[in-house]
Design an enzyme around this catalytic site. Structure first.
Site, PDB file in Angstrom:
ATOM      1  N   LYS A   1       0.976  -1.266  -0.041  1.00 37.24           N
ATOM      2  CA  LYS A   1       0.104   0.083  -0.006  1.00 37.24           C
ATOM      3  C   LYS A   1       0.862   1.284   0.061  1.00 37.24           C
ATOM      4  O   LYS A   1       1.903   1.287   0.917  1.00 37.24           O
ATOM      5  CB  LYS A   1      -0.857  -0.017   1.348  1.00 37.24           C
ATOM      6  CG  LYS A   1      -1.970   1.155   1.398  1.00 37.24           C
ATOM      7  CD  LYS A   1      -2.778   0.898   2.350  1.00 37.24           C
ATOM      8  CE  LYS A   1      -3.807   2.158   2.581  1.00 37.24           C
ATOM      9  NZ  LYS A   1      -4.795   1.999   3.880  1.00 37.24           N
TER      10      LYS A   1
ATOM     11  N   SER B   1      -9.198   3.133   2.324  1.00 34.44           N
ATOM     12  CA  SER B   1      -8.186   3.694   1.529  1.00 34.44           C
ATOM     13  C   SER B   1      -7.349   2.666   1.030  1.00 34.44           C
ATOM     14  O   SER B   1      -6.301   2.957   0.082  1.00 34.44           O
ATOM     15  CB  SER B   1      -7.166   4.537   2.485  1.00 34.44           C
ATOM     16  OG  SER B   1      -6.418   3.872   3.399  1.00 34.44           O
TER      17      SER B   1
ATOM     18  N   SER C   1     -10.601   0.689   6.553  1.00 36.90           N
ATOM     19  CA  SER C   1      -9.668   0.750   5.100  1.00 36.90           C
ATOM     20  C   SER C   1      -9.180  -0.516   4.468  1.00 36.90           C
ATOM     21  O   SER C   1      -8.787  -0.487   3.255  1.00 36.90           O
ATOM     22  CB  SER C   1      -8.531   1.603   5.168  1.00 36.90           C
ATOM     23  OG  SER C   1      -8.973   3.047   5.491  1.00 36.90           O
TER      24      SER C   1
END
Length: 475
Positions: free
Chosen positions: A80, A156, A180
């Site tokens: 990520k 996210s 997320s």
């Protein structure tokens, strides 16, 4: 082996690597070709590290040829883009940091690399992780679910979920501060794990952090493989702890003792009701758990997300975004922040210390209410989101001031587990008649991650969800 290598689970790929049935270079090239072919529409990657990945794959193949082995040796992996990777661009989803290349890995990234994972790229994320949708000025396009490219893959960790669902990665690293990891997993028919607080070390920014890194995967075993590598606390971690059993071993015990399971579908927000498919997902899962011999009971939602709680969440959120943005972005580049990020930083700048302490007190009471109400239960079961993946532009439709409320209205089931520090796993349930995925969330006792994995594996073996893929999977 077959050209459809992405159809193999991560665990199967690792076995094939160890047996010499496939090379790391072959796997890496396969995924790089799929990224090149499909990611233009999906927006799953912020950066693709092709040369680095091939070099790392070749090194992994040499080690494999010499009989070496480590848990992820030769397996392609995405990180990520909120987490630093030495030698690979890390933007935090922010155009002002588009040229930033760290010289050191984040703690967990280092663990994954030392375990032999091949870094194939950085998965797309919201700017500083500030939204439950993934859209930024680094890539210039939203990250969408492969099941409907006009709908968000959430955030996210949206890029991680879109990549795994589309077969651009075998599994992915993610992070979860209020949902997320779990909400992107739900929009993409995947398994998403938020571990207990302290199982995976976070950067020490406060005495209590709600954000925990974890895996996104297609299968429970794959998620367990990745979490076993990540679950090594950094020295000095205020909350760090080690599990007594490996998670890949825990899932072999999926025929576990009967558990007491509470479930609810109430949203906990005034005037908000869940989509019928979200209710169906939970009721179907509850019935399956009952058939498996568990004691399953519907209960009232332990605490409502009333105005004081919603306000406290917004306060903590604005303060966090302000702190991160002001520490990372030079003053002369603040104009490159997204408008919503600038809005949040201004909100955060106006807060006082008293505001923050008061907000933390409200949220502590909210979290405590969940722990108290669930004290007699082993697991809680809820939807992951109040409805299916939402269309592009949904959260921004009523202006910046309404974005936080719109996000909470869709993802209200997830933040409480971050506040309590409990482990939570999002699991697929079904794909509806419109082809959109829905999921359920199971939440265990604090530090009861192994037992929660065992239950997830039991549901997987009982066919809670089918092996369904989006259309691009077959391209």
């Amino acid at each position: 082996m077959s050209g459809d290598l992405h159809e193999l689970s991560a665990a199967t790929q690792l076995t094939a690597l160890r047996l010499g049935e496939v090379s790391s270079r072959e796997l890496t090239v396969h995924y790089l070709e799929r990224i090149e072919k499909l990611d233009g529409e999906l927006g799953a990657f912020a950066t693709v590290t092709s040369e680095l990945a091939l070099d790392e794959a070749d090194r992994a193949d040499r080690r494999l040829a010499q009989g070496e082995w480590s848990p992820l040796l030769g397996l392609p992996l995405g990180i990520k883009d909120l987490y630093s990777t030495a030698g690979a661009r890390t933007t935090f989803g922010c155009a002002a940091l588009a040229e930033f290349t760290p010289t050191a890995d984040a703690w967990t990234v280092g663990l994954l690399r030392r375990a032999g994972a091949v870094l194939i790229g950085k998965t797309n994320t919201a700017e500083f992780g500030a939204t439950c949708y993934t859209e930024n000025d680094v890539t210039g396009r939203p990250t969408v679910t492969p099941y409907d490219c006009m709908r968000y893959a959430s955030g996210s960790s949206g890029g991680a979920a879109a990549a795994v669902a589309a077969g651009l990665l075998p599994l992915a690293h993610a992070g979860d501060g209020a949902g997320s990891t779990r909400t992107p997993a739900a929009t993409c028919h995947l398994v998403g794990v938020k571990p207990s607080r302290g199982l995976v070390s976070a950067q020490a920014t406060s005495f209590v952090s709600t954000t925990v890194e974890g895996p996104i995967a297609r299968m429970v075993e794959d998620a367990a493989l990745l979490l076993d590598v990540m679950a090594q606390p950094q020295p000095g971690d205020l909350d760090g702890w080690r599990p007594e059993v490996r998670f890949v071993d825990a899932i072999k015990q999926w025929s576990t003792r009967p558990l007491r399971i509470a479930f609810w579908t109430e949203v906990g927000l005034a005037g908000r009701s869940p989509h019928p498919e979200a209710v169906h997902a939970v009721e179907w899962t509850a019935a399956l758990l009952q058939e498996l011999g568990h004691d399953v009971r519907e209960v009232p939602i332990p605490a409502r997300c009333d105005d004081p709680v919603s306000s406290a969440l917004r306060t903590l959120f604005a303060a966090s975004v302000n702190a991160v943005a002001s520490s990372l972005v030079p003053a002369d580049r603040e104009g490159q922040l997204l408008p919503y990020t600038r809005y949040l930083t201004e909100e955060g700048e106006a807060l006082s210390g008293r505001d923050l302490v008061a907000a933390q007190g409200v949220l502590a009471g909210y979290a405590s209410a969940f722990l108290a109400a669930l004290d007699g239960f082993d697991v809680a079961l809820t939807p992951v989101t109040t409805g299916p993946p939402v269309p592009l532009g949904h959260f921004q439709a009523e202006g910046f001031a309404a974005i936080a409320d719109a996000m909470l209205a869709w993802s209200a089931y997830t933040p409480w587990a971050n506040l309590t520090g409990q482990p939570a796993i999002a699991l697929p349930s079904h794909v509806d008649r419109d082809g959109l995925p829905h999921g359920v969330q199971i939440v265990g006792r604090r530090r009861g991650d192994a037992a929660l994995f065992a239950l997830a594996a039991q549901l997987e073996h009982a066919d809670l969800w089918k092996d369904v893929h989006p259309p691009c999977w077959y391209q």
